[in-house]
Design a protein around this motif. Structure first.
Motif, PDB file in Angstrom:
ATOM      1  N   SER A  19       0.860  -1.304  -0.105  1.00 27.54           N
ATOM      2  CA  SER A  19       0.028  -0.023  -0.065  1.00 27.54           C
ATOM      3  C   SER A  19       0.897   1.427   0.042  1.00 27.54           C
ATOM      4  O   SER A  19       0.591   2.543  -0.806  1.00 27.54           O
ATOM      5  N   ARG A  20       1.899   1.057   0.715  1.00 29.72           N
ATOM      6  CA  ARG A  20       2.782   2.376   0.913  1.00 29.72           C
ATOM      7  C   ARG A  20       3.688   2.691  -0.660  1.00 29.72           C
ATOM      8  O   ARG A  20       3.582   3.655  -0.869  1.00 29.72           O
ATOM      9  N   ARG A  21       3.832   1.725  -1.165  1.00 33.39           N
ATOM     10  CA  ARG A  21       4.468   1.777  -2.413  1.00 33.39           C
ATOM     11  C   ARG A  21       3.566   2.188  -3.460  1.00 33.39           C
ATOM     12  O   ARG A  21       3.976   3.187  -4.425  1.00 33.39           O
ATOM     13  N   LEU A  22       2.233   1.778  -3.450  1.00 38.74           N
ATOM     14  CA  LEU A  22       1.304   2.291  -4.259  1.00 38.74           C
ATOM     15  C   LEU A  22       1.011   3.793  -4.148  1.00 38.74           C
ATOM     16  O   LEU A  22       0.856   4.708  -5.112  1.00 38.74           O
ATOM     17  N   TYR A  33     -15.998  -5.112  -3.152  1.00 40.01           N
ATOM     18  CA  TYR A  33     -16.790  -6.100  -2.347  1.00 40.01           C
ATOM     19  C   TYR A  33     -18.315  -5.882  -2.885  1.00 40.01           C
ATOM     20  O   TYR A  33     -18.989  -4.553  -3.219  1.00 40.01           O
ATOM     21  N   GLY A  34     -19.217  -6.900  -2.679  1.00 40.13           N
ATOM     22  CA  GLY A  34     -20.386  -6.726  -2.861  1.00 40.13           C
ATOM     23  C   GLY A  34     -21.176  -8.133  -2.768  1.00 40.13           C
ATOM     24  O   GLY A  34     -20.400  -8.988  -2.263  1.00 40.13           O
ATOM     25  N   LYS A  35     -22.546  -8.181  -3.028  1.00 35.21           N
ATOM     26  CA  LYS A  35     -23.475  -9.129  -2.950  1.00 35.21           C
ATOM     27  C   LYS A  35     -22.770 -10.585  -3.623  1.00 35.21           C
ATOM     28  O   LYS A  35     -22.574 -10.307  -4.931  1.00 35.21           O
ATOM     29  N   GLY A  36     -22.505 -11.640  -3.273  1.00 38.41           N
ATOM     30  CA  GLY A  36     -22.239 -12.902  -3.916  1.00 38.41           C
ATOM     31  C   GLY A  36     -20.746 -13.056  -4.327  1.00 38.41           C
ATOM     32  O   GLY A  36     -20.552 -13.568  -5.446  1.00 38.41           O
ATOM     33  N   MET A  37     -19.853 -11.978  -3.952  1.00 47.07           N
ATOM     34  CA  MET A  37     -18.540 -12.141  -4.312  1.00 47.07           C
ATOM     35  C   MET A  37     -17.666 -11.953  -3.276  1.00 47.07           C
ATOM     36  O   MET A  37     -17.976 -11.329  -2.220  1.00 47.07           O
ATOM     37  N   ASP A  38     -16.427 -12.354  -3.646  1.00 47.20           N
ATOM     38  CA  ASP A  38     -15.259 -12.099  -2.405  1.00 47.20           C
ATOM     39  C   ASP A  38     -14.695 -10.861  -2.436  1.00 47.20           C
ATOM     40  O   ASP A  38     -14.553 -10.525  -4.014  1.00 47.20           O
ATOM     41  N   PRO A  39     -14.320 -10.103  -1.683  1.00 46.83           N
ATOM     42  CA  PRO A  39     -13.449  -8.602  -1.819  1.00 46.83           C
ATOM     43  C   PRO A  39     -12.262  -8.949  -2.612  1.00 46.83           C
ATOM     44  O   PRO A  39     -11.451  -9.847  -2.741  1.00 46.83           O
ATOM     45  N   MET A  40     -12.299  -8.095  -3.462  1.00 49.64           N
ATOM     46  CA  MET A  40     -11.175  -7.980  -4.584  1.00 49.64           C
ATOM     47  C   MET A  40     -10.243  -6.604  -4.259  1.00 49.64           C
ATOM     48  O   MET A  40     -10.746  -5.567  -4.553  1.00 49.64           O
ATOM     49  N   PRO A  41      -8.963  -6.899  -4.175  1.00 56.29           N
ATOM     50  CA  PRO A  41      -7.879  -5.943  -3.906  1.00 56.29           C
ATOM     51  C   PRO A  41      -7.640  -5.254  -5.540  1.00 56.29           C
ATOM     52  O   PRO A  41      -7.607  -6.132  -6.214  1.00 56.29           O
ATOM     53  N   ILE A  42      -7.634  -3.927  -5.463  1.00 58.27           N
ATOM     54  CA  ILE A  42      -7.466  -3.196  -6.536  1.00 58.27           C
ATOM     55  C   ILE A  42      -6.476  -2.080  -6.355  1.00 58.27           C
ATOM     56  O   ILE A  42      -6.285  -1.757  -5.143  1.00 58.27           O
ATOM     57  N   SER A  43      -6.314  -1.325  -7.476  1.00 54.22           N
ATOM     58  CA  SER A  43      -5.496   0.172  -7.081  1.00 54.22           C
ATOM     59  C   SER A  43      -6.104   0.921  -8.112  1.00 54.22           C
ATOM     60  O   SER A  43      -6.459   0.536  -9.151  1.00 54.22           O
TER      61      SER A  43
END
Length: 194
Positions: A19-22, A33-43
């Motif tokens: 996160s620091r490098r980003l 995140y949302g209904k029926g999905m696993d949380p997905m990390p993004i940038s």
């Protein structure tokens, strides 16, 4: 409600160092995140996030996600945004992937129009709630809720139940809660003794 587009990139690495490098590369770490999905990390590029929040809707703007594999062309809103306390730069963003046919709960700002009669008579305007909690379909989210205060007199209030709402919008706050009031005149100081 304004609709925006925002480019996102999926990421596989997470953690404080990543996160620091980003952030040093002017990117914002986030999660979808949302209904029926696993949380997905993004940038997201800082500039793209700022553009997605521009306009009157701010964080309530509907955002079409571009890129990001399976998230491409998904609709989302900003659920949480963390900023640096001093620099005010973006630290992290949570995006809520939404279904346009399911109701959401969001907060929208209150905008006052007109000048209260009670203020003209020397009263003091007191805006107790700067925003309201509402529930509606994503396409019905208003940029703000307008309250006309022209007829508001001293010692009177406008309550949640008295606010005119756009079609399809329901306020979740207590109907008896005063949103804006005009308080009585301040007592004038007695003339000083001679």
């Amino acid at each position: 409600m304004q609709q925006k587009q925002m480019n996102i990139e999926l990421r596989t690495k997470t953690g404080t160092g990543v996160s620091r490098r980003l952030r040093n590369a002017d990117m914002v770490p986030g999660v979808v995140y949302g209904k029926g999905m696993d949380p997905m990390p993004i940038s997201i590029k800082s500039r793209d996030l700022k553009d997605a929040m521009s306009g009157e809707g701010g964080q309530n703007n509907l955002i079409t996600l571009v890129g990001g594999g399976t998230l491409d062309q998904s609709m989302a809103i900003i659920a949480d945004l963390q900023r640096d306390a001093i620099k005010r730069t973006f630290e992290h963003v949570d995006l809520h992937r939404i279904n346009m046919n399911e109701k959401l709960r969001v907060t929208v700002p209150v905008i006052l129009t007109g000048t209260a009669t009670g203020v003209k008579e020397g009263g003091l305007l007191d805006l107790a709630h700067h925003e309201l909690h509402i529930e509606c379909l994503p396409g019905d989210i208003p940029d703000h809720i307008e309250i006309n205060i022209s007829e508001l007199k001293i010692a009177h209030s406008i309550h949640v139940s008295e606010i005119k709402l756009p079609d399809g919008v329901k306020v979740l706050d207590n109907p008896k809660t005063p949103v804006v009031s005009v308080l009585g005149r301040a007592k004038e100081d007695a003339p000083a003794a001679a």
